[in-house]
Write a protein that holds these residues in place. Sequence first.
Motif, PDB file in Angstrom:
ATOM      1  N   LYS A  33      88.681  67.842  39.890  1.00 11.63           N
ATOM      2  CA  LYS A  33      89.262  69.774  40.588  1.00 11.63           C
ATOM      3  C   LYS A  33      87.802  70.359  40.870  1.00 11.63           C
ATOM      4  N   ALA A  34      86.705  69.986  40.313  1.00 12.16           N
ATOM      5  CA  ALA A  34      85.562  71.034  41.212  1.00 12.16           C
ATOM      6  C   ALA A  34      85.919  70.247  43.564  1.00 12.16           C
TER       7      ALA A  34
ATOM      8  N   LEU B  12      88.034  68.921  44.793  1.00 14.30           N
ATOM      9  CA  LEU B  12      89.568  69.005  44.944  1.00 14.30           C
ATOM     10  C   LEU B  12      89.577  70.660  45.860  1.00 14.30           C
ATOM     11  N   TYR B  13      89.009  71.401  45.480  1.00 14.88           N
ATOM     12  CA  TYR B  13      88.250  73.434  45.774  1.00 14.88           C
ATOM     13  C   TYR B  13      87.243  73.339  45.858  1.00 14.88           C
ATOM     14  N   GLU B  14      86.622  72.131  46.375  1.00 16.24           N
ATOM     15  CA  GLU B  14      85.327  72.336  47.466  1.00 16.24           C
ATOM     16  C   GLU B  14      84.512  73.429  46.485  1.00 16.24           C
ATOM     17  N   LYS B  15      83.853  72.984  44.938  1.00 16.15           N
ATOM     18  CA  LYS B  15      82.857  73.939  44.695  1.00 16.15           C
ATOM     19  C   LYS B  15      81.631  73.065  44.320  1.00 16.15           C
TER      20      LYS B  15
ATOM     21  N   THR C 288      80.505  71.278  40.616  1.00 14.39           N
ATOM     22  CA  THR C 288      80.420  69.611  40.762  1.00 14.39           C
ATOM     23  C   THR C 288      78.916  69.732  40.691  1.00 14.39           C
TER      24      THR C 288
ATOM     25  N   TYR D 296      88.598  60.832  45.329  1.00 18.55           N
ATOM     26  CA  TYR D 296      88.377  62.514  45.973  1.00 18.55           C
ATOM     27  C   TYR D 296      87.888  62.693  47.030  1.00 18.55           C
TER      28      TYR D 296
ATOM     29  N   MET E 134      88.370  64.012  51.364  1.00 23.73           N
ATOM     30  CA  MET E 134      88.011  65.294  52.156  1.00 23.73           C
ATOM     31  C   MET E 134      87.602  64.971  53.204  1.00 23.73           C
TER      32      MET E 134
ATOM     33  N   ARG F 256      83.031  66.576  54.279  1.00 21.07           N
ATOM     34  CA  ARG F 256      82.549  67.164  53.301  1.00 21.07           C
ATOM     35  C   ARG F 256      82.053  65.496  52.890  1.00 21.07           C
TER      36      ARG F 256
END
Length: 108
Positions: A26-27, A29-32, A36, A77, A81, A84
Amino acid sequence: LQEARDLMDVNMVRARDRAGRTALHKAILYEKIFITKHIVQNFKDIIDLQDSVSPLILSFAKNCHAHFQAGRTALHYASCMKDRGDLVELVVEAGADQTIKDNVGVTS
């Protein structure tokens, strides 16, 4: 961010959603990036956990199969992106296994 770090424990980070994704999936996917980084530095045992996502289209994916198949790791994942490479580098440097294949035989 510090409060989030303090609250993270191995059970929370290893928890999975209905699609089998962990907090690391999730981190990414949400580019955090900071979350991460914290997860890969402190919970290395989850880096190579695979999801169980049923096929779904990820509109933000670039140079990736149109359908996301089950068995994807955090590195899968990150590799999908758009623009990224920093996420890919972060996960690889943390020790992600680049040879893991998803359920259709694709490596990251």
